[in-house]
Structures are given as C-alpha cells and as structure tokens.
Design a protein around this motif. Structure first.
Motif: not given
Length: 288
Positions: A183-209
């Motif tokens: 992990l050396a060289g990848s140090e960054e501040p704590p960032t908000l992450i979804h934690g379990d983002l795969w194809s089943g955990n996103y969708m497109s809304d009524e506007n395609g967003e």
C-alpha cells in the motif's frame, strides 16, 4: 419483529393515507423489497424481513452518501428496527454518456472526506458485520485499519467457518509482513466510500441518471471502492476513464486492486462457501 400488518400501519400513520397495494421487487438476496402505493397514487420503496440494526445502518449510510451531493441516492423517509421506507425511484433507460457521468460523479463523491478512517457505527457488508470503529492508530493509519478491520476480520471469520487451511494461513502471515509495502505510495485522507458498489448496487433513474443503493459506507481509501466495481466483471471503460480524468489515481493503483478485492472475496467465501476459496488464495499469492 413487527408483523407486516404493523409495518403497513406505521407507514399509513406517517403518510396519513391508506396503503392500497404492494408489489414485490426482485433483485435483493437479503431483505424483502416491495413497492407500496397509497390511495392518492404515491409510491414508496419498502424493505423488511429483519429485526436488527441492518436497516438503521443502511439508512445512516444513505444519509452519509447524500451529504456529498454527488451521486443520487434514495431519500430515507421512515425506518424502524424491522423495516426501511425509501423514496421510490422509477427505473429508466441509461442516458447517453451514462457511464462517463457516473464516473465523474463517483470521483466527486470521493472528495468528501473525514478526519479519521472508519465510521461512527459498525454496519454490514452483505449479511456480514463490518467493523468500522477504529482503535488506536487505525483512525489515522489506513494500512492498520484495512489490515485489522477488513482483512484479518474476514480471515478470523474464515477460521471459525472452517475455511482457513494451511495455504490460507500461510498467505495471510506473509500478507501481514508485506502489506505496508503493497500500500506504500497510495496514502490519502479518509474518503467517503460506498463500500459495496457492484453492478447490482446501482441503477438509472427516470431521467437515465446514475443512482447508487445498498451501501456499506465508511471512510476509507477510494481505491478500495473502485476495486469492488471490478469483482464481477467491472463497469464500462468509460466509467474508469471519466473517473481518472476527474480525479487521477496514485501510481500503482492497478497493482493494489487485488488487495482490495481480497476483502470482498473473503466475505463471499464466508457467506457462500468454498467456491470462493481458490480465488482468495490466488489474490493472496499475486503478491508473493
């Protein structure tokens, strides 16, 4: 756990209307998911079927993601220990440039940061507890947090479940010695992450967003979030290109992907059994 009748009664009290119909919605493997309609024609998304902290944790995760004002998440409307009521988002076809927009929005979400790694409460990754409260230097040392709260937690669970043979044990011993170098060289501040983002955990809304759902939120490393998207084949190349244009990644991020995939593969090993054992070992051995 409250009965279905009791849950519907609580929703009716909140809406001030009668529920006139429910429709099962497929796709979930943990909770029961339904669309509920009121007499005036309003629709809501209802999850039920458990009586623990899972729905409260999910609600808190969605609220945290919403703070970034980057990717759309369903609004939390009402919750109890045994149900969660969300905004119902009609699903539409993906608009042109969907994945480019998604990649940029995801990078913008990752700009939302905190002072320490983890989260103010533990939650779940699938049906497995996810331990987020940092101890000691885990609050400010990503390598320590990730090794202890993610990888070693899953390894100890695998030991209890009978999956940790000599090969897996040896691999984790070697990993403990080498993870700082990985992990050396990848140090960054704590960032908000979804934690379990795969194809089943996103969708497109009524506007395609883009819309993201079913999070396992904590503050961690954005590379961990991106690696998870590749567990089951990955998203389109446009997603990753747009992400890197919006927010370039440190050198060596591709080398580090396997260490982040390992957490999720170990979780699948513990949830679904030995069919994930070989993949876990291969991910470990890719560093030795």
């Amino acid at each position: 756990m409250g009965s279905d009748v009791e849950i519907i009664a609580r929703i009716e009290d909140w809406t001030g209307e009668k529920i006139t119909g429910t429709q099962s919605i497929g796709g979930g493997c943990i909770a029961n998911a339904r669309r509920v309609k009121t007499e005036s024609g309003r629709s809501f998304f209802l999850k039920s079927g458990f009586d623990n902290s899972m729905f409260r944790n999910e609600a808190n995760g969605l609220k945290e993601l919403a703070k970034a004002e980057a990717v759309r998440v369903p609004e939390v409307l009402l919750q109890g220990d045994d149900f969660l009521l969300l905004e119902f988002i009609p699903q539409g076809g993906r608009k042109r440039n969907f994945f480019e927009d998604f990649g940029r929005q995801f990078a913008q979400m990752h700009r939302y940061q905190a002072d320490q790694f983890g989260f103010y409460e533990d939650n779940y990754i699938g049906a497995t507890p996810q331990i987020n409260i940092p101890v000691g230097d885990e609050a400010t040392n990503w390598t320590s947090f990730y090794m202890n709260k993610r990888l070693l937690f899953q390894f100890r669970l695998a030991e209890r479940n009978g999956y940790a043979d000599g090969k897996l044990r040896s691999g984790f011993r070697k990993l403990e010695e080498k993870i700082e170098d990985i992990l050396a060289g990848s140090e960054e501040p704590p960032t908000l992450i979804h934690g379990d983002l795969w194809s089943g955990n996103y969708m497109s809304d009524e506007n395609g967003e883009p819309v993201i759902i079913d999070p396992a939120v904590y503050y961690g490393h954005r590379e961990a979030d991106l690696a998870m998207t590749k567990l089951f084949g990955g998203f389109s190349s446009e997603f990753y290109s747009a992400y890197r244009e919006e927010s370039p990644l440190p050198d060596g991020y591709e080398y580090r992907e396997n260490i982040y995939l390992l957490y999720h593969v170990m979780n699948h090993l513990n949830l679904f059994g030995s069919s994930y054992y070989g993949q876990a070992v291969r991910l470990l051995q890719s560093y030795f």
